[in-house]
Scaffold this motif. Structure first.
Motif, mmCIF file in Angstrom:
data_model
loop_
_atom_site.group_PDB
_atom_site.id
_atom_site.type_symbol
_atom_site.label_atom_id
_atom_site.label_comp_id
_atom_site.label_asym_id
_atom_site.label_seq_id
_atom_site.Cartn_x
_atom_site.Cartn_y
_atom_site.Cartn_z
ATOM 1 N N ALA A 236 -18.041 -7.657 5.293
ATOM 2 C CA ALA A 236 -18.870 -8.685 5.078
ATOM 3 C C ALA A 236 -18.393 -9.822 6.010
ATOM 4 C CB ALA A 236 -18.881 -9.243 3.555
ATOM 5 N N PRO A 237 -19.346 -10.776 6.608
ATOM 6 C CA PRO A 237 -18.933 -11.849 7.194
ATOM 7 C C PRO A 237 -18.205 -12.839 6.814
ATOM 8 C CG PRO A 237 -21.375 -11.524 7.613
ATOM 9 C CD PRO A 237 -20.876 -10.536 6.523
ATOM 10 N N GLY A 238 -17.013 -13.156 7.126
ATOM 11 C CA GLY A 238 -16.223 -14.115 6.501
ATOM 12 C C GLY A 238 -14.927 -13.518 6.022
ATOM 13 N N ALA A 239 -14.871 -12.245 6.012
ATOM 14 C CA ALA A 239 -13.662 -11.336 5.886
ATOM 15 C C ALA A 239 -12.874 -11.521 7.087
ATOM 16 C CB ALA A 239 -14.037 -10.001 5.519
ATOM 17 N N GLU A 240 -11.504 -11.640 6.886
ATOM 18 C CA GLU A 240 -10.420 -11.484 7.992
ATOM 19 C C GLU A 240 -9.923 -10.026 8.293
ATOM 20 O OE1 GLU A 240 -6.136 -13.022 9.304
ATOM 21 O OE2 GLU A 240 -7.167 -13.834 7.461
ATOM 22 N N VAL A 241 -10.147 -9.540 9.231
ATOM 23 C CA VAL A 241 -9.738 -8.042 9.418
ATOM 24 C C VAL A 241 -8.256 -8.138 10.374
ATOM 25 C CG1 VAL A 241 -10.266 -5.813 10.229
ATOM 26 C CG2 VAL A 241 -12.170 -7.368 9.457
ATOM 27 N N VAL A 242 -7.141 -7.443 9.829
ATOM 28 C CA VAL A 242 -5.949 -7.440 10.627
ATOM 29 C C VAL A 242 -5.539 -5.910 10.719
ATOM 30 C CG1 VAL A 242 -5.286 -9.588 9.696
ATOM 31 C CG2 VAL A 242 -4.520 -7.687 8.484
ATOM 32 N N ALA A 243 -5.081 -5.521 11.900
ATOM 33 C CA ALA A 243 -4.537 -4.324 12.077
ATOM 34 C C ALA A 243 -3.337 -4.099 11.443
ATOM 35 C CB ALA A 243 -4.170 -3.949 13.592
ATOM 36 N N GLY A 244 -3.076 -2.784 10.837
ATOM 37 C CA GLY A 244 -1.987 -2.625 10.166
ATOM 38 C C GLY A 244 -1.851 -1.138 9.510
ATOM 39 N N ASP A 245 -0.928 -0.567 9.129
ATOM 40 C CA ASP A 245 -0.817 0.713 8.317
ATOM 41 C C ASP A 245 0.176 0.722 7.172
ATOM 42 O OD1 ASP A 245 -0.009 3.411 8.258
ATOM 43 O OD2 ASP A 245 -1.298 3.626 9.898
ATOM 44 N N LEU A 246 -0.230 1.409 6.235
ATOM 45 C CA LEU A 246 0.486 1.195 5.126
ATOM 46 C C LEU A 246 1.945 2.057 5.228
ATOM 47 C CD1 LEU A 246 -1.937 2.491 2.296
ATOM 48 C CD2 LEU A 246 -0.946 0.250 2.646
ATOM 49 N N SER A 247 2.181 2.728 6.460
ATOM 50 C CA SER A 247 3.397 3.515 6.614
ATOM 51 C C SER A 247 4.314 2.620 7.646
ATOM 52 C CB SER A 247 3.092 4.805 7.305
ATOM 53 O OG SER A 247 2.476 4.589 8.531
ATOM 54 N N ASP A 248 3.875 1.334 7.893
ATOM 55 C CA ASP A 248 4.539 0.407 8.758
ATOM 56 C C ASP A 248 4.813 -0.697 7.990
ATOM 57 O OD1 ASP A 248 5.281 -1.304 10.854
ATOM 58 O OD2 ASP A 248 3.566 -1.217 11.995
ATOM 59 N N PRO A 249 5.975 -1.161 7.486
ATOM 60 C CA PRO A 249 6.430 -2.169 6.924
ATOM 61 C C PRO A 249 6.175 -3.547 7.539
ATOM 62 C CG PRO A 249 8.084 -0.506 6.618
ATOM 63 C CD PRO A 249 7.031 0.048 7.773
ATOM 64 N N GLU A 250 6.529 -3.656 8.855
ATOM 65 C CA GLU A 250 6.298 -4.769 9.411
ATOM 66 C C GLU A 250 4.866 -5.175 9.596
ATOM 67 O OE1 GLU A 250 8.991 -6.633 10.664
ATOM 68 O OE2 GLU A 250 10.058 -5.352 9.697
ATOM 69 N N SER A 251 3.867 -4.179 9.720
ATOM 70 C CA SER A 251 2.497 -4.661 9.744
ATOM 71 C C SER A 251 2.078 -5.361 8.219
ATOM 72 C CB SER A 251 1.588 -3.567 10.358
ATOM 73 O OG SER A 251 1.579 -2.276 9.330
ATOM 74 N N LEU A 252 2.609 -4.536 7.309
ATOM 75 C CA LEU A 252 2.407 -4.996 5.875
ATOM 76 C C LEU A 252 3.112 -6.459 5.785
ATOM 77 C CD1 LEU A 252 3.203 -1.769 3.952
ATOM 78 C CD2 LEU A 252 0.899 -2.786 4.365
ATOM 79 N N LEU A 253 4.074 -6.757 6.192
ATOM 80 C CA LEU A 253 4.746 -8.127 6.005
ATOM 81 C C LEU A 253 3.690 -9.137 6.723
ATOM 82 C CD1 LEU A 253 8.405 -7.706 6.786
ATOM 83 C CD2 LEU A 253 7.499 -8.450 4.611
ATOM 84 N N ALA A 254 3.263 -8.868 7.908
ATOM 85 C CA ALA A 254 2.283 -9.755 8.477
ATOM 86 C C ALA A 254 1.085 -9.917 7.803
ATOM 87 C CB ALA A 254 2.047 -9.347 10.145
ATOM 88 N N ALA A 255 0.581 -8.809 7.364
ATOM 89 C CA ALA A 255 -0.701 -8.970 6.657
ATOM 90 C C ALA A 255 -0.828 -9.379 5.423
ATOM 91 C CB ALA A 255 -1.357 -7.294 6.470
ATOM 92 N N PHE A 256 0.511 -9.380 4.531
ATOM 93 C CA PHE A 256 0.878 -10.154 3.139
ATOM 94 C C PHE A 256 0.886 -11.529 3.294
ATOM 95 C CE2 PHE A 256 2.311 -5.894 1.294
ATOM 96 C CZ PHE A 256 0.828 -5.448 1.177
ATOM 97 N N LYS A 257 1.387 -12.088 4.494
ATOM 98 C CA LYS A 257 1.650 -13.519 4.822
ATOM 99 C C LYS A 257 0.417 -14.113 4.079
ATOM 100 C CE LYS A 257 2.454 -16.911 8.366
ATOM 101 N NZ LYS A 257 3.119 -17.925 7.703
ATOM 102 N N ASP A 258 0.834 -15.163 3.176
ATOM 103 C CA ASP A 258 -0.017 -16.078 2.338
ATOM 104 C C ASP A 258 -0.856 -15.478 1.554
ATOM 105 O OD1 ASP A 258 1.384 -18.375 3.572
ATOM 106 O OD2 ASP A 258 0.278 -18.182 5.533
ATOM 107 N N VAL A 259 -0.749 -14.192 1.074
ATOM 108 C CA VAL A 259 -1.698 -13.457 0.213
ATOM 109 C C VAL A 259 -1.015 -13.636 -1.183
ATOM 110 C CG1 VAL A 259 -2.336 -11.135 -0.357
ATOM 111 C CG2 VAL A 259 -2.544 -12.049 2.109
ATOM 112 N N SER A 260 -1.833 -13.747 -2.259
ATOM 113 C CA SER A 260 -1.370 -13.822 -3.614
ATOM 114 C C SER A 260 -1.635 -12.502 -4.243
ATOM 115 C CB SER A 260 -1.965 -14.903 -4.272
ATOM 116 O OG SER A 260 -3.304 -15.050 -4.355
ATOM 117 N N ALA A 261 -2.831 -11.993 -3.932
ATOM 118 C CA ALA A 261 -3.293 -10.472 -4.595
ATOM 119 C C ALA A 261 -3.649 -9.639 -3.582
ATOM 120 C CB ALA A 261 -4.356 -10.798 -5.598
ATOM 121 N N VAL A 262 -3.293 -8.312 -3.906
ATOM 122 C CA VAL A 262 -3.589 -7.145 -3.035
ATOM 123 C C VAL A 262 -4.593 -6.288 -3.915
ATOM 124 C CG1 VAL A 262 -2.810 -5.089 -1.858
ATOM 125 C CG2 VAL A 262 -1.584 -7.369 -1.695
#
Length: 108
Positions: free
Chosen positions: A34-60
């Motif tokens: 949907a327009p307005g959603a931010e899309v970021v690259a990452g992978d559940l098996s890559d902890p560093e990408s998860l840390l970046a994706a979770f920045k300023d996130v309160s819920a997953v």
């Protein structure tokens, strides 16, 4: 993947309500959200990408899982101070479960 399912409807409703939405995908170029959603690259098996994706996130809201992902996922969520995790998976469905049993909804 945009298919009108739970994931898409949830994103659309959150964006419509004025909530910030960040979606993690391995290939943002293929994401059709949907327009307005931010899309970021990452992978559940890559902890560093998860840390970046979770920045300023309160819920997953987690709709996918890969074998062995949980320890790194939870560690990254804790480090980023994620307050809520909602996990939806059909991988825990037991087709042979006795649906009349009080324990049926909790079988794995």
């Amino acid at each position: 993947r945009r298919n009108g399912g739970t994931f898409d409807q949830g994103i659309e409703q959150l964006v419509a309500a004025g909530r910030g939405v960040r979606a993690l995908t391995r290939d943002p170029a293929k994401a059709k959200l949907a327009p307005g959603a931010e899309v970021v690259a990452g992978d559940l098996s890559d902890p560093e990408s998860l840390l970046a994706a979770f920045k300023d996130v309160s819920a997953v809201f987690l709709l996918a899982a890969v074998p062995g992902f949980a320890p790194a996922f939870l560690k990254a969520a804790k480090a980023a101070r994620v307050r809520r995790i909602v996990f939806q998976s059909s991988g825990a469905v037991d087709d042979a479960a006795d649906e009349t049993s009080a324990q049926a909804p909790f079988r794995t």
